[in-house]
Design an enzyme around this catalytic site. Structure first.
Site, short mmCIF file in Angstrom:
data_model
loop_
_atom_site.label_atom_id
_atom_site.label_comp_id
_atom_site.label_asym_id
_atom_site.label_seq_id
_atom_site.Cartn_x
_atom_site.Cartn_y
_atom_site.Cartn_z
N GLY A 178 -11.08 52.41 15.65
CA GLY A 178 -11.17 52.43 17.10
C GLY A 178 -9.91 52.85 17.83
O GLY A 178 -9.80 52.65 19.04
N ARG A 225 -11.72 58.57 13.89
CA ARG A 225 -11.44 59.63 14.85
C ARG A 225 -9.96 59.99 14.94
O ARG A 225 -9.59 61.16 14.86
CB ARG A 225 -11.93 59.19 16.24
CG ARG A 225 -11.92 60.29 17.28
CD ARG A 225 -12.31 59.75 18.66
NE ARG A 225 -13.59 59.07 18.66
CZ ARG A 225 -14.76 59.64 18.88
NH1 ARG A 225 -14.82 60.92 19.15
NH2 ARG A 225 -15.88 58.92 18.85
N CYS A 279 -31.33 76.09 25.24
CA CYS A 279 -32.14 76.13 26.46
C CYS A 279 -32.20 74.73 27.07
O CYS A 279 -33.28 74.15 27.18
CB CYS A 279 -33.55 76.58 26.14
SG CYS A 279 -33.58 78.04 25.12
N TYR A 282 -16.23 63.55 14.42
CA TYR A 282 -17.48 63.37 15.18
C TYR A 282 -17.84 64.67 15.91
O TYR A 282 -18.10 64.65 17.12
CB TYR A 282 -17.36 62.21 16.17
CG TYR A 282 -16.97 60.89 15.54
CD1 TYR A 282 -17.88 60.17 14.76
CD2 TYR A 282 -15.70 60.36 15.70
CE1 TYR A 282 -17.54 58.95 14.17
CE2 TYR A 282 -15.34 59.15 15.12
CZ TYR A 282 -16.26 58.45 14.36
OH TYR A 282 -15.91 57.25 13.79
C1 LIG Z 1 -17.54 49.75 11.17
C2 LIG Z 1 -16.75 50.88 11.69
N1 LIG Z 1 -15.51 51.08 11.20
C3 LIG Z 1 -14.74 52.12 11.61
C4 LIG Z 1 -15.20 53.01 12.56
C5 LIG Z 1 -14.31 54.13 12.96
O1 LIG Z 1 -14.05 54.10 14.32
P1 LIG Z 1 -13.08 55.20 14.97
O2 LIG Z 1 -13.57 56.52 14.50
O3 LIG Z 1 -13.24 55.00 16.43
O4 LIG Z 1 -11.70 54.90 14.49
C6 LIG Z 1 -16.48 52.84 13.09
C7 LIG Z 1 -17.01 53.76 14.09
O5 LIG Z 1 -18.05 53.60 14.67
C8 LIG Z 1 -17.29 51.75 12.64
O6 LIG Z 1 -18.52 51.55 13.10
#
Ligand SMILES: Cc1ncc(COP(=O)(O)O)c(C=O)c1O
Length: 381
Positions: free
Chosen positions: A223, A260, A332, A361
């Protein structure tokens, strides 16, 4: 590396557009720096859901301690590519087949989402004749203000439900409780993330001590924020590492599983402008491809950052000057928008458009089959 990507993109023949371009050597270096910044704190697993493209995954895996997967498909894919990788297997709604795969493909940790899943995991471990190490996924209440995505609702167990797991574990000789897992929100900056992780630790430590877990593991999730409005900005890994090292206690293992923020900066979606026109006072550029290849701006409702590389500029090619332009794709649907009202000195049919921050993503969350346009080509620098 931006020059390298631009040079490579400019040299791609039209027949190879759209294209995904990944700077895998830059990615490896970047992840190495991140792991070094966290050396006194948590170990790093990579959340493969962000981008499990084989060369990307290999470049990241060479630097991190392990890989987090969220489905049987990801588990099989990662195990095939990385036979020796440490794997943590999480995600809601695991089927019996997936739970058996966890045992068969040697997932080092299974992140369990519910008491029912735990009971079925115990049966799978018995059936496969293998022991499995478990982290229980906890879903703490709380205000996730500032998060791009709060994982409230069905993910994991609230502190009431998680207690139901203890008798199940006591009756499951092949399962061993190693700790807890939490991923409460995505898109958090350092202070918000550290505050959230402190909250997880404050709940997890006494709970695990009461459950009799010695040398506990606490997976604090992913996150880490990235800023699509500032593609050159990076999550402050050094500040985060410093904060977490002060939270760590001897004898416990902390783990994070970012996706991410690890890979987003090292992928680009490269395309070209097919048409330029004005409709009801608004300038539009239609690019080859669209959100069926790069769905990120539609899902996150942002402008995907990009730069323009001038194309051949035939005298009669439609173009706009000193205008705010909306870049759309070939689908479209009015939702096929990659960037809205971006002021540009000039944009012309034939120009290359290099969308940045397409390393996470992006292709893997896009609806590729819609309208049956050709798929992009893939390139690794
Ligand atoms: C359980 C879990 N771990 C890790 C992540 C990775 O999150 P991020 O890509 O925001 O770092 C996610 C993303 O949804 C997740 O659901």
């Amino acid at each position: 590396m931006a020059v390298g990507v631009d040079g490579f993109s400019a040299g791609l023949g039209e027949e190879r557009l759209p294209a995904y371009v990944y700077d895998v050597s830059g990615l490896g270096e970047y992840v190495r720096e991140i792991v070094a910044a966290l050396a006194d704190g948590p170990e790093v697993f990579y959340a493969a859901k962000a981008n499990a493209d084989a060369p990307v995954l290999r470049a990241v895996a060479a630097e991190v301690a392990g890989i987090e997967v969220a489905s049987g498909g990801e588990l099989e894919h990662v195990r095939r590519l990385l036979p020796d990788a440490r794997i943590a297997f999480g995600g809601p709604g695991k089927t019996d087949r997936e739970l058996r795969l966890a045992a068969r493909l040697k997932a080092e940790r299974v992140h369990v989402e519910s008491p029912y899943e735990l009971r079925r995991l115990a049966e799978a471990a018995e059936g496969e004749g293998r022991d499995l190490d478990v982290l229980l996924r906890v879903n703490l209440a709380g205000d996730r203000a500032g998060a791009a995505l709060a994982m409230s609702g069905p993910f994991g167990m609230d502190p009431g439900l998680i207690a139901d797991c203890l008798p199940i574990l006591a009756a499951a000789p092949r399962l061993r409780l190693r700790g807890v897992h939490a991923h409460l929100a995505s898109g958090l900056d350092v202070p918000a993330l550290v505050a959230q992780q402190r909250e997880i630790l404050d709940w997890a430590r006494p709970w695990l001590a009461r459950a009799g877990v010695t040398l506990p593991e606490i997976n604090l999730g992913g996150g880490m924020a990235v800023d699509y409005a500032r593609p050159e900005a990076r999550f402050d890994w050094a500040a985060y590492g410093k904060a977490l090292s002060s939270l760590a206690l001897p004898g416990e293992t902390l783990r994070v599983e970012p996706g991410r923020a690890l890979t987003v900066h090292h992928g680009w979606y490269v395309t070209d402008v097919l048409d330029v026109k004005t409709a009801h006072g608004r300038a539009y550029a239609v690019v080859r491809g669209g959100t069926h290849h790069l769905r990120t701006p539609a899902t996150k409702n942002h402008d995907q950052p990009f730069r323009v590389l001038p194309g051949p500029r035939h005298a009669d090619a439609p173009s706009v000057r000193d205008t705010a332009v909306t870049l759309v794709g070939q689908l479209c649907t009015p939702k096929d928008v990659l960037a809205r009202d971006i002021p540009l000195p000039r944009l012309s049919v034939g120009d290359r458009v290099v969308f940045a921050m397409a390393g996470a993503y992006a292709w893997n969350i896009s609806h590729h089959s819609f309208l049956m346009h050709p798929e992009p080509s893939f390139h690794y620098l």
